[in-house]
Write a protein that holds these residues in place. Structure first.
Motif, short mmCIF file in Angstrom:
data_model
loop_
_atom_site.label_atom_id
_atom_site.label_comp_id
_atom_site.label_asym_id
_atom_site.label_seq_id
_atom_site.Cartn_x
_atom_site.Cartn_y
_atom_site.Cartn_z
N ASP A 1 1.06 -0.83 -0.23
CA ASP A 1 -0.43 0.13 -0.07
C ASP A 1 0.46 0.82 -0.20
OD1 ASP A 1 -2.45 -1.62 0.20
OD2 ASP A 1 -2.01 -1.35 1.99
N ASN B 1 0.74 4.38 -2.84
CA ASN B 1 0.56 5.87 -2.38
C ASN B 1 1.33 6.36 -3.08
OD1 ASN B 1 -2.60 4.89 -1.24
ND2 ASN B 1 -1.65 4.93 1.03
N SER C 1 -3.14 -0.93 -7.54
CA SER C 1 -3.95 -1.36 -6.92
C SER C 1 -2.68 -2.57 -6.12
CB SER C 1 -4.92 -2.56 -7.04
OG SER C 1 -4.46 -3.70 -7.87
N THR C 2 -2.71 -3.58 -5.78
CA THR C 2 -1.06 -4.68 -4.89
C THR C 2 -1.40 -5.39 -5.68
OG1 THR C 2 -2.93 -4.75 -2.77
CG2 THR C 2 -0.74 -3.15 -2.93
#
Length: 280
Positions: A37, A41, A73-74
């Motif tokens: 995350d 970001n 996203s991851t």
């Protein structure tokens, strides 16, 4: 639209973020995947900043229009609908192989385009069933006008033509090269940089004077040492080691380069390389 409608980018760092930005400006929907995350970001912030700069400089459309076509996203599973996925992870053969496997698992229909600057595209392609091509972007991506298209042994001819169209759709100029170690750009660029570093090591001249010799005497837009600071000494060390292993000792990294990397003097990203970069 001359670029694919849905593009994935694996890796949201400086290069991956720049590649995502380029495709957004060209009208594509772009999905960026990174490892956690915090990285996601950071990638979002980096890409949004690049979009803001482009809009301020006259890019058609509003910030919201571009940002609305960006998702992050991851999860590589989010590449499922992508026509092309650009792999932009660090220059490690093992990491890129693992990245290819992940992309292929979740997007078996997608073309995989690797941003490698020196590794064998053909070797990477052998690990998956997807069509594979090299799309070597240059740092900084928004300002660079060149993309090197690297043709793997298995790359179908129509894909080479399509890749030319994509690059032109990004407002950049394509060159097509064979899958040889270092391709055209890295092989020449690193050779010049290594010799410049040896000149610093041998106290032939200061970094400033070596760079000025090439800028003023040979019309280079930037000196080889300043460019090495932009690319990252660690990145260029990895390329040099690979080229030494494939092309021989003329690409052996100077000890000064190894010492600087060991000290964390990697260039602009760490604030110090051949030059110092203090926060304004």
């Amino acid at each position: 639209m001359s670029v694919p409608a849905n593009v994935g980018v694996l890796g949201g760092g400086r290069m991956g973020g720049g590649i995502a930005h380029a495709f957004l400006l060209a009208g594509a929907k772009v999905h960026v995947v990174d490892v956690h995350d915090e990285a996601v970001n950071a990638a979002r912030e980096r890409i949004h900043k690049d979009i803001e700069v482009s809009v301020a400089r006259g890019a058609e459309g509003r910030f919201a229009d571009y940002a609305g076509r960006l998702s992050l996203s991851t999860s590589p599973a989010d590449f499922a609908g992508c026509e092309v996925v650009v792999e932009a992870v660090p220059e490690s053969l093992e990491l890129k192989r693992a990245s290819f496997a992940s992309i292929s698992q979740h997007a078996p229909q997608a073309v995989i385009a690797t941003n490698t600057s020196s590794l064998s595209v053909s070797e990477l392609a052998r690990s998956v069933d997807n069509d594979v091509i090299g799309l070597h972007f240059f740092n900084p991506v928004p300002a660079s006008k060149l993309v090197e298209i690297v043709v793997a042994d298995s790359t179908p001819a129509p894909l080479v033509h399509a890749a030319r169209t994509w690059v032109e759709g990004l407002g950049k100029t394509p060159i097509v090269v064979a899958d040889a170690p270092g391709f055209a750009s890295s092989r020449l660029g690193v050779a010049i940089a290594l010799e410049a570093i040896r000149m610093v090591e041998d106290a032939v001249a200061s970094p400033e004077d070596i760079d000025n010799a090439m800028v003023l005497g040979y019309k280079f837009p930037i000196g080889p040492l300043a460019l090495t600071d932009i690319v990252g000494l660690d990145v260029r060390l990895g390329i040099a080691e690979y080229l030494e292993s494939t092309l021989g000792p003329r690409f052996a990294p100077p000890q000064l380069m190894r010492d600087m990397v060991a000290r964390g003097e990697l260039g602009r990203k760490t604030g110090k390389g051949f030059y110092s970069y203090e926060e304004k």
